[in-house]
Design a protein around this motif. Structure first.
Motif, PDB file in Angstrom:
ATOM      1  N   GLY A 770      -0.244  -2.097   3.955  1.00 35.89           N
ATOM      2  CA  GLY A 770      -1.252  -2.240   2.915  1.00 35.89           C
ATOM      3  C   GLY A 770      -0.911  -3.271   1.869  1.00 35.89           C
ATOM      4  N   TYR A 791      -5.637  -4.137  -1.448  1.00 30.93           N
ATOM      5  CA  TYR A 791      -6.464  -2.943  -1.650  1.00 30.93           C
ATOM      6  C   TYR A 791      -7.725  -3.255  -2.451  1.00 30.93           C
ATOM      7  CZ  TYR A 791      -2.714   0.020   0.179  1.00 30.93           C
ATOM      8  OH  TYR A 791      -1.784   0.622   0.997  1.00 30.93           O
ATOM      9  N   SER A 842      -8.931   2.811  -0.621  1.00 26.73           N
ATOM     10  CA  SER A 842      -8.279   1.621  -1.179  1.00 26.73           C
ATOM     11  C   SER A 842      -8.233   1.654  -2.695  1.00 26.73           C
ATOM     12  CB  SER A 842      -8.994   0.359  -0.699  1.00 26.73           C
ATOM     13  OG  SER A 842      -8.913   0.255   0.705  1.00 26.73           O
TER      14      SER A 842
END
Length: 1049
Positions: A770, A791, A842
């Motif tokens: 991520g 994100y 996110s």
């Protein structure tokens, strides 16, 4: 008399030590006064029963020799024939349902008196396990009795040990008292030790059922360490370094549990042990227990079932050789009491009051004392009665529930299924489940063996010897087999039969099957094969109790032997022990079997049946992991294999045709080089990196294919994409836009936490992913996303075919590489690959990152010996100043306000969801952070692994979606092509196969099958982006049950 509500209890008459009762006085009280169907209980008087007659009278039972008024009569062991009364129902251990010849007079008496018979052994639950058994009590009593004898034997050898103070099991007033005595012995071992001259004191346990469990339960009361069978030799090597003098003491004993894999090995050195094959074809295996295990055992605790077709555990000759070589074996506790069985020289039973004999292997002589040479042996066949009180209580707790139904039963069809199936005879007639018994009796094995020429099957034109093994009798599979033969118009004769004596033990029967028409015989063989190999729909519920193994002999036509058609054999080695291995192994092992007939046609020409059987070996660094993967899968064996062990790796690769590496990507290059050297094909599910690409020329020179990226992503995503792209190019179209989304997610019902996400593996890799930078092309413009902002770049996504899914997607690394790989870089203005998550993921993860929870730099609070609590650490990150860190807990609103105040989020809803996530993860708890956590990243990974894992009942989901916009030459309109894969995890009988494992493991297996069936001719390093690979692969994947949805607008 049946169903009159009057219950009788027999006085046991078989053995003086039999003191058990089917029902205790307390059970009788509940039945008589608890509003049940039982109106009276009549107990035959007994002066040796563990509960004396007066106790039964006190609760309202009657004492009388006469049970003629009873409709239901209960016992433990078989009664004498004269005790069988007409028109009554009986329940006891009858040992008749396998047509045991010695017990047929009892069954004949039951039938002649028009009686009904329920056998305790046949009362099984939905899981196939017996509900009424004494196995654990046999193991407990046998172990205690043997420890007592061990103390006496050591004394005769000149050693005083704490075991000498133990009594026999029956000498204690209760099981608890006996255990307390063993614990006392254990405390003395732990404090005073054992003489070095008898150490290491190693107890080897055989078997895996209740008997072995009970024996180990007692053993574990001693200070102990369990040793893997492969380490026994090391244990003795370490011990030989110690000087043998009286002052040295050892303060524990050692245990070792062995399985069939430790007892035998294949005769063919190129084969590996396969449990299913061993049970079906034990003649293909040699015994090795006497070489690998027995030389290091002090005591063998034999708890396993054995039958004559299997190699013996220890023969007289092997025992003689062991003694001559100085084997430390002191004694054998044969708790199974299998006379002349797996331990050849245990040729007699012993009694509770005289439980041991001594066997001298050199002189081949038997003695009743503890003095002199040899080993002491315990072989008591009635061990549970030593704990008669507890055994009766345990047994009656379960039986009393069944008596409520049986006491009033006149129509067995109205009984619960587990009782109905346990009824061998009703009203003097065998029930349908047991109508095979006269067929088995009529086909007498001795008569057939002596005069096989006169058997009815040999009068037929075509005959074949069929060997069946499995739970033939307790699961009634013999009925199905015989019905198949007779329904097809064939006949059979029983040539050989060995019956299992426990719930876990398998039975074996050899049948000579005959027919006058070869087509009829072939039909019988096909039907028996289908019985042995359940359908594809049953592949997840193929448990040992519901399967049989089948072995076919030679077809005889008018005395001329013909070999049945032989299938080609192939072997595949799977390296790894993760969840992905299991579906790959299942698919490969089913290839060529009737259950695979539909999907395997995609790999054969002109719908001809596949002529190849695939044997699979799963190799893992740890044997137990491999064995767990292969459990219950036919034709699959688990082995211990370290890929860093060059010699062993080459040994196993040399034995197979294809290797599938499901190891971490860093290990592939080692395996690939070995495959090139040994000229074996290789399949992986990992990305083809530069080091693998560099092997292309070497692979071509070796004439092998290294097929990489045969998983989900990468794998199925490539294949779906290239199919769509090449179809468009074939029609002269140009790809204007390619977008691809893929994600492994919890199924909607399992997305039950604030993040709506769960991990089926360590979260470290997923969290780090991520923070990877991303690059893609959109509308002709190249877009770069920094890893710290990934994100924040997530966008809302709704799929037309699945509008209920509230999704979002994050850019997935460098999408431009796929424009080049797919050959569309010059024509597509949009090339985007994204990772799917549920909407809101996110925002929360980005906020957690800004708080500092993903910082992997060592934190000052976490490097000291004094550990902070999770709450104190969170306060530090949120800059919460509290005079009393142990004061009242702050809540969601307080955390939300701190997040907003510190500027980690500008949106109140996001801040609140983040606060809920923090609390859900336990970051407010006042427990100390483990020493292993050195950074904030370590802390959050630790908590996520704890709190965001799947339970056994929860399922995951895989969603893969491609959208391709195609522009055709002048005169054609634009088209949008969509392809979607949606797969959910599957749970059968408590065993879960995740969707991720299925969609990665199956493509890898398909890649191997494509190479085995020569569908892939290209050599070198390949990806599944060419029609030679993806066309048959997609066809097979879909035929196997993984559905792909394709639409065009």
């Amino acid at each position: 008399m049946l169903g009159n509500g009057v219950v009788g209890i027999l006085a046991e008459s078989v053995n003086k030590w039999e003191r058990r009762a089917p029902l205790t006085p307390s059970h009788c009280a509940r039945l008589l006064h608890g509003g049940t169907s039982v109106s009276r209980i009549i107990v035959q008087p007994s002066t040796k029963r563990i509960h004396h007659d007066a106790l039964y009278q006190e609760v309202g039972a009657e004492i009388s020799e006469d049970l003629s008024q009873c409709g239901l009569i209960l016992g433990i062991k078989q009664p004498k024939l004269e005790m069988i009364l007409p028109d009554r129902a009986y329940a006891f251990f009858s040992h008749t349902h396998k047509a045991q010849k010695e017990n047929m007079p009892l069954l004949d008496k039951i039938l002649a008196e028009r009686a009904s018979l329920y056998d305790y052994e046949l009362i099984v639950g939905d899981n196939g396990k017996r509900l009424l058994a004494f196995g654990k009590f046999a193991g407990r009593a046998g172990m205690i009795d043997f420890l007592r004898g061990l103390g006496q034997r050591f004394l005769s050898l000149g050693y005083s040990t704490p075991f000498l103070s133990l009594g026999s099991s029956y000498m204690y007033p209760s099981l608890a008292a006996a255990k307390a005595a063993v614990i006392s012995v254990g405390e003395e071992v732990a404090t005073q030790g054992l003489p070095l001259g008898i150490c290491p004191l190693v107890f080897v346990f055989t078997g895996s059922g209740n008997v072995c469990s009970g024996a180990q339960e007692i053993f574990k009361l001693l200070p102990h360490t369990f040793v893997d069978p492969s380490r026994l030799c090391d244990l003795h090597k370490a011990d030989t370094d110690q000087p043998r003098h009286g002052s040295k003491r050892i303060f524990q004993v050692y245990g070792c549990v062995v399985t069939a894999q430790d007892m035998v090995e294949p005769k063919n050195p190129m084969k590996v042990f396969d449990k299913t094959d061993y049970y079906a074809h034990p003649e293909h295996y040699n015994p090795v227990f006497h070489e690998k295990i027995a030389p290091y055992a002090s005591v063998i605790v034999n708890c396993m079932y054995w039958e004559k077709r299997f190699p013996q555990l220890l023969s007289q000759k092997q025992m003689q050789d062991l003694v001559r070589k100085g084997c430390p074996l002191v004694g054998i506790a044969d708790i199974t009491c299998d006379i002349g069985g797996s331990i050849e020289f245990v040729d007699r039973t012993t009694s509770i009051d005289s439980p041991f004999f001594r066997y001298d292997p050199i002189m081949d002589s038997y003695h009743d004392d503890m003095e002199g040479n040899g080993v002491v042996c315990l072989a008591v066949d009635i061990l549970p009665t030593e704990f008669a009180k507890e055994a009766s209580q345990h047994f009656g707790n379960i039986l009393s529930q069944f008596v409520i139904h049986l006491a009033s039963a006149t129509d067995i069809t109205k009984l619960p299924a587990h009782l109905r199936k346990a009824c061998i005879a009703h009203g003097g007639v065998l029930t349908s489940l047991y109508d095979y018994i006269p067929r088995m009796r009529n086909s007498d094995s001795e008569d057939v063996s002596e005069n096989s020429a006169n058997s009815s099957s040999n009068k037929r034109k075509y005959n074949i010897l069929v060997s069946l093994s499995g739970h033939l009798f307790d699961q009634f599979l013999i009925n199905e087999a015989l019905d198949i033969i007779e329904a097809a118009g064939g006949s059979f004769h029983l040539v050989n039969c060995h019956v299992g004596q426990s719930a876990k033990a398998v039975s074996f029967s050899e049948l000579e099957v005959g027919a006058d028409d070869r087509a009829v015989l072939d039909n019988i063989i096909d039907s028996l094969t289908s019985l042995a190999n359940p359908t594809e729909h049953d592949k997840f519920v193929n448990q040992d109790s519901s399967k049989i193994s089948l072995k076919l002999g030679k077809v005889q036509e008018n005395g001329i032997e013909k070999e049945p058609d032989q299938k080609k054999k192939a072997a595949v080695l799977i390296l790894g022990a993760g969840r992905v291995c299991q579906p790959a192994a299942e698919m490969l092992s089913s290839f060529g079997r009737p259950s695979s007939s539909q999907w395997s046609k995609t790999l054969s020409e002109d719908d001809f049946e596949c002529e190849t059987d695939v044997e699979v070996i799963v190799g893992s660094l740890y044997l137990k992991d491999a064995e767990q993967i292969v459990e219950g899968i036919p034709n699959v064996a688990g082995i211990q294999l370290d890929v860093m062990d060059h010699a062993n790796l080459h040994k196993y690769i040399s034995q197979v045709d294809i290797v599938i590496s499901l190891l971490p990507a860093s290990c592939h290059i080692i395996v690939a080089n070995a495959c090139i050297e040994l000229k074996k094909h290789l399949v992986t599910a990992s990305y083809v990196d530069s080091s693998m690409s560099m092997l292309d020329d070497k692979a071509k020179e070796a004439g092998i294919t290294i097929l990489g990226e045969m998983g989900l992503d990468p794998g199925i995503d490539h294949m779906m994409a290239m199919k769509m792209i090449n179809q468009a190019h074939t029609r002269k179209g140009k790809i204007k836009s390619f977008t691809s989304y893929c994600g492994g997610l919890p199924s909607p019902e399992a997305a039950n936490n604030p993040l709506a996400y769960k991990f089926s593996w360590n979260p470290v890799g997923a969290i780090r992913a991520g923070r990877n930078p991303a690059t893609y092309k959109y509308g002709g413009e190249t877009v770069h996303i920094d890893g710290d902002n990934l994100y924040d770049s997530a966008t809302r996504l709704r799929l037309p075919d699945f509008p209920a899914f509230a999704l979002e997607c994050l850019p997935n690394r460098n999408s431009l590489l796929y424009g080049d790989l797919y050959g569309i870089a010059s024509e597509a203005s949009t090339v985007f690959r994204g990772t799917l998550r549920y909407e809101g993921f996110s925002e929360i993860m980005g906020t957690l990152s800004r708080i500092g929870l993903f910082n992997n730099v060592a934190h000052s609070l976490l490097v000291n010996e004094q550990r902070p609590t999770f709450r104190e650490f969170l306060f530090e990150l949120l800059k919460v100043v509290s005079e009393d860190p142990d004061g009242p807990l702050i809540g969601e609103n307080d955390i939300m306000e701190r997040i907003l105040t510190l500027g980690h989020s500008k949106d109140q809803r996001t801040a609140m969801n983040t606060a809920k996530t923090i609390i859900f993860l336990g970051l407010l708890e006042q427990t100390e952070i483990p020493v292993s956590c050195k950074s904030a990243f370590d802390v959050v990974c630790f908590r996520m692994e704890e709190r965001l894992s799947y339970s056994n009942e929860e399922k995951d989901m895989v969603l893969l979606h491609h959208e391709v916009e195609v522009e055709y030459p002048e005169g054609h309109i634009k088209e949008k092509h969509r392809a979607t894969l949606l797969e959910f995890g599957k749970t059968y009988d408590g065993k879960t196969t995740t969707a991720m494992a299925l969609t990665v493991g199956v493509p890898a297996a398909v890649g191997a099958l494509l190479l085995l069936t020569n569908k892939i001719q290209t050599r070198g390093v390949l990806r599944p982006i060419v029609p030679e690979v993806y066309t048959p692969a997609l066809n097979t994947i879909q035929a196997y049950g993984i559905k792909l949805i394709e639409k065009t607008e």
